[in-house]
Design a protein around this motif. Structure first.
Motif, PDB file in Angstrom:
ATOM      1  N   LYS A   1       0.827  -1.211   0.000  1.00 20.88           N
ATOM      2  CA  LYS A   1       0.000   0.000   0.000  1.00 20.88           C
ATOM      3  C   LYS A   1       0.858   1.256   0.000  1.00 20.88           C
ATOM      4  O   LYS A   1       0.592   2.214  -0.732  1.00 20.88           O
ATOM      5  CB  LYS A   1      -0.920  -0.004   1.219  1.00 20.88           C
ATOM      6  CG  LYS A   1      -1.823   1.222   1.309  1.00 20.88           C
ATOM      7  CD  LYS A   1      -2.696   1.159   2.556  1.00 20.88           C
ATOM      8  CE  LYS A   1      -3.559   2.400   2.691  1.00 20.88           C
ATOM      9  NZ  LYS A   1      -4.396   2.353   3.929  1.00 20.88           N
TER      10      LYS A   1
ATOM     11  N   ARG B   1       2.255   1.922  -3.447  1.00 18.51           N
ATOM     12  CA  ARG B   1       1.210   2.413  -4.365  1.00 18.51           C
ATOM     13  C   ARG B   1       0.858   3.862  -4.053  1.00 18.51           C
ATOM     14  O   ARG B   1       0.650   4.674  -4.973  1.00 18.51           O
ATOM     15  CB  ARG B   1      -0.037   1.534  -4.257  1.00 18.51           C
ATOM     16  CG  ARG B   1       0.165   0.092  -4.715  1.00 18.51           C
ATOM     17  CD  ARG B   1      -1.169  -0.590  -4.988  1.00 18.51           C
ATOM     18  NE  ARG B   1      -2.074  -0.504  -3.861  1.00 18.51           N
ATOM     19  CZ  ARG B   1      -2.135  -1.394  -2.861  1.00 18.51           C
ATOM     20  NH1 ARG B   1      -1.304  -2.428  -2.873  1.00 18.51           N
ATOM     21  NH2 ARG B   1      -2.991  -1.264  -1.874  1.00 18.51           N
ATOM     22  N   GLN B   2       0.795   4.214  -2.780  1.00 20.48           N
ATOM     23  CA  GLN B   2       0.503   5.602  -2.408  1.00 20.48           C
ATOM     24  C   GLN B   2       1.575   6.543  -2.931  1.00 20.48           C
ATOM     25  O   GLN B   2       1.277   7.615  -3.473  1.00 20.48           O
ATOM     26  CB  GLN B   2       0.398   5.722  -0.879  1.00 20.48           C
ATOM     27  CG  GLN B   2      -0.838   5.074  -0.281  1.00 20.48           C
ATOM     28  CD  GLN B   2      -0.830   5.101   1.239  1.00 20.48           C
ATOM     29  OE1 GLN B   2       0.233   5.106   1.878  1.00 20.48           O
ATOM     30  NE2 GLN B   2      -2.005   5.112   1.840  1.00 20.48           N
TER      31      GLN B   2
ATOM     32  N   LEU C   1       3.695   6.022  -5.478  1.00 23.85           N
ATOM     33  CA  LEU C   1       3.718   6.084  -6.936  1.00 23.85           C
ATOM     34  C   LEU C   1       2.540   6.885  -7.482  1.00 23.85           C
ATOM     35  O   LEU C   1       2.688   7.621  -8.465  1.00 23.85           O
ATOM     36  CB  LEU C   1       3.727   4.679  -7.526  1.00 23.85           C
ATOM     37  CG  LEU C   1       4.998   3.859  -7.263  1.00 23.85           C
ATOM     38  CD1 LEU C   1       4.934   2.530  -8.000  1.00 23.85           C
ATOM     39  CD2 LEU C   1       6.242   4.627  -7.654  1.00 23.85           C
ATOM     40  N   ASP C   2       1.366   6.762  -6.849  1.00 23.62           N
ATOM     41  CA  ASP C   2       0.215   7.565  -7.286  1.00 23.62           C
ATOM     42  C   ASP C   2       0.527   9.049  -7.135  1.00 23.62           C
ATOM     43  O   ASP C   2       0.255   9.849  -8.035  1.00 23.62           O
ATOM     44  CB  ASP C   2      -1.027   7.209  -6.466  1.00 23.62           C
ATOM     45  CG  ASP C   2      -1.602   5.846  -6.831  1.00 23.62           C
ATOM     46  OD1 ASP C   2      -1.226   5.300  -7.892  1.00 23.62           O
ATOM     47  OD2 ASP C   2      -2.421   5.326  -6.049  1.00 23.62           O
ATOM     48  N   TRP C   3       1.091   9.417  -5.985  1.00 23.69           N
ATOM     49  CA  TRP C   3       1.461  10.819  -5.752  1.00 23.69           C
ATOM     50  C   TRP C   3       2.548  11.259  -6.713  1.00 23.69           C
ATOM     51  O   TRP C   3       2.481  12.357  -7.291  1.00 23.69           O
ATOM     52  CB  TRP C   3       1.924  10.974  -4.307  1.00 23.69           C
ATOM     53  CG  TRP C   3       2.578  12.293  -4.042  1.00 23.69           C
ATOM     54  CD1 TRP C   3       1.967  13.479  -3.775  1.00 23.69           C
ATOM     55  CD2 TRP C   3       3.984  12.565  -4.061  1.00 23.69           C
ATOM     56  NE1 TRP C   3       2.899  14.475  -3.609  1.00 23.69           N
ATOM     57  CE2 TRP C   3       4.143  13.942  -3.778  1.00 23.69           C
ATOM     58  CE3 TRP C   3       5.115  11.782  -4.272  1.00 23.69           C
ATOM     59  CZ2 TRP C   3       5.391  14.542  -3.714  1.00 23.69           C
ATOM     60  CZ3 TRP C   3       6.357  12.375  -4.208  1.00 23.69           C
ATOM     61  CH2 TRP C   3       6.498  13.744  -3.931  1.00 23.69           C
TER      62      TRP C   3
ATOM     63  N   ARG D   1       3.321  10.183  -9.705  1.00 22.06           N
ATOM     64  CA  ARG D   1       2.822  10.363 -11.070  1.00 22.06           C
ATOM     65  C   ARG D   1       2.012  11.640 -11.196  1.00 22.06           C
ATOM     66  O   ARG D   1       2.060  12.321 -12.228  1.00 22.06           O
ATOM     67  CB  ARG D   1       2.000   9.149 -11.477  1.00 22.06           C
ATOM     68  CG  ARG D   1       2.861   7.895 -11.720  1.00 22.06           C
ATOM     69  CD  ARG D   1       2.028   6.647 -11.722  1.00 22.06           C
ATOM     70  NE  ARG D   1       2.836   5.447 -11.949  1.00 22.06           N
ATOM     71  CZ  ARG D   1       2.569   4.259 -11.437  1.00 22.06           C
ATOM     72  NH1 ARG D   1       1.492   4.103 -10.660  1.00 22.06           N
ATOM     73  NH2 ARG D   1       3.353   3.226 -11.692  1.00 22.06           N
ATOM     74  N   GLU D   2       1.249  11.991 -10.173  1.00 19.62           N
ATOM     75  CA  GLU D   2       0.506  13.250 -10.198  1.00 19.62           C
ATOM     76  C   GLU D   2       1.467  14.436 -10.260  1.00 19.62           C
ATOM     77  O   GLU D   2       1.248  15.386 -11.023  1.00 19.62           O
ATOM     78  CB  GLU D   2      -0.384  13.361  -8.954  1.00 19.62           C
ATOM     79  CG  GLU D   2      -1.585  12.430  -8.957  1.00 19.62           C
ATOM     80  CD  GLU D   2      -2.405  12.577  -7.686  1.00 19.62           C
ATOM     81  OE1 GLU D   2      -2.233  13.596  -6.968  1.00 19.62           O
ATOM     82  OE2 GLU D   2      -3.226  11.684  -7.406  1.00 19.62           O
TER      83      GLU D   2
ATOM     84  N   ASP E   1       3.001  14.532 -13.741  1.00 24.50           N
ATOM     85  CA  ASP E   1       2.069  15.038 -14.746  1.00 24.50           C
ATOM     86  C   ASP E   1       1.898  16.542 -14.634  1.00 24.50           C
ATOM     87  O   ASP E   1       1.794  17.251 -15.645  1.00 24.50           O
ATOM     88  CB  ASP E   1       0.721  14.329 -14.624  1.00 24.50           C
ATOM     89  CG  ASP E   1       0.801  12.846 -14.991  1.00 24.50           C
ATOM     90  OD1 ASP E   1       1.819  12.426 -15.591  1.00 24.50           O
ATOM     91  OD2 ASP E   1      -0.138  12.096 -14.642  1.00 24.50           O
TER      92      ASP E   1
END
Length: 298
Positions: A276, A279-280, A282-284, A286-287, A290
């Motif tokens: 978890k 994933r947290q 990597l999500d941050w 990538r944001e 971007d």
């Protein structure tokens, strides 16, 4: 030879505490037991490790060297033990990243990650050394290179544009031709994938036999040198976003060749993606990536 593990741990605790009595209190043993273990280690090593200093102890020269050599390994053992016990496995995220990416891009944004996930404890290890995921307690790495590491999850962080840059006091924006650069001191990042020879070739400029140059083995040092007016650097817009935005760095070339490369990569074992905390992150990440890409023009 059997390693005197107990004696080594007692020495480490004593050296860290600077006192036999404080080490004894930390280890829940008597000061006499601490002294006996240190004496045992000194006999095995054949050197004196500690000397009296007032009411405490001080490391000898050999003790200083030995302590510096074992400290990182013992701290990793302590961290690994805590992880196996379950104290830190959920909340501690260990990230390894190159020094320049850590300083110039990741660190300024890291507060947003901590605010989003207040229960997440982050350890950022800034180094160019690639991680041995079989031996080291690293969750995810942001690695500099070509992206070819079989057996690992690999994703490019962002496409970087490399530009000649300098302090505006050194040369104003857009006032030089590519050939003019040969008359200036050029700042080299020796480990960068974008080098002056390649850029000059794109600009159709043949370098002379002699260069006026200064060389650094870290890009963040080259960027800082350019800010200080030391010369003209060839660096990535990913790494020098703040300096470009604030005007501390400008591109002195009116129409520079378009040199774009992915040099930073998200790397980890594929089974880490099930965690978890990874994933947290990597999500941050990538944001943030971007948003950075959307802010770029040209």
């Amino acid at each position: 030879m059997q390693l005197p593990i107990k004696a080594i741990l007692v020495f480490h605790a004593t050296a860290r505490a600077g006192s036999i009595s404080r080490a004894a209190e930390e280890l829940s043993v008597t000061p006499s037991a601490v002294s006996q273990q240190i004496q045992l280690l000194e006999v095995q090593l054949g050197v004196s490790l500690l000397a009296k200093a007032g009411r405490g102890v001080a490391l000898t020269e050999a003790g200083e060297r030995y302590f510096s050599m074992i400290s990182e390994q013992i701290e990793r053992i302590e961290e690994a033990t805590g992880t196996i016990r379950g104290f830190r496995s959920v909340t501690t995220l260990t990230i390894r990243a190159t020094p320049t990416l850590s300083n110039k891009w990741l660190l300024p944004r890291l507060g947003a990650l901590l605010d989003r996930h207040p229960d997440l404890e982050v350890r950022l290890d800034g180094t160019n050394e690639p991680t041995d995921f079989n031996q080291e307690l690293v969750d995810v790495e942001l690695r500099h290179g070509n992206g070819r590491w079989p057996g690992l999850f690999v994703e490019g962080l962002a496409e970087e544009r490399f530009l000649p840059v300098c302090a505006p006091e050194y040369a104003a924006a857009g006032t030089l031709l590519p050939a003019d650069l040969l008359a200036h001191r050029l700042i080299h990042s020796v480990k960068s994938q974008a080098q002056w020879t390649g850029w000059l070739q794109l600009a159709e400029v043949t370098p002379g036999e002699r260069w006026r140059r200064v060389l650094f083995d870290r890009s963040h040092m080259a960027i800082d040198a350019a800010v200080r007016g030391m010369g003209i650097a060839l660096e990535s817009t990913l790494m020098m976003q703040d300096e470009l935005k604030s005007g501390r760095l400008v591109c002195p070339i009116a129409a520079p060749p378009d040199l774009r490369i992915v040099t930073q990569w998200i790397v980890c074992p594929r089974d880490h993606l099930r965690q978890k905390k990874v994933r947290q992150f990597l999500d941050w990440l990538r944001e943030e990536r971007d948003a950075w890409q959307a802010s770029q023009t040209g």
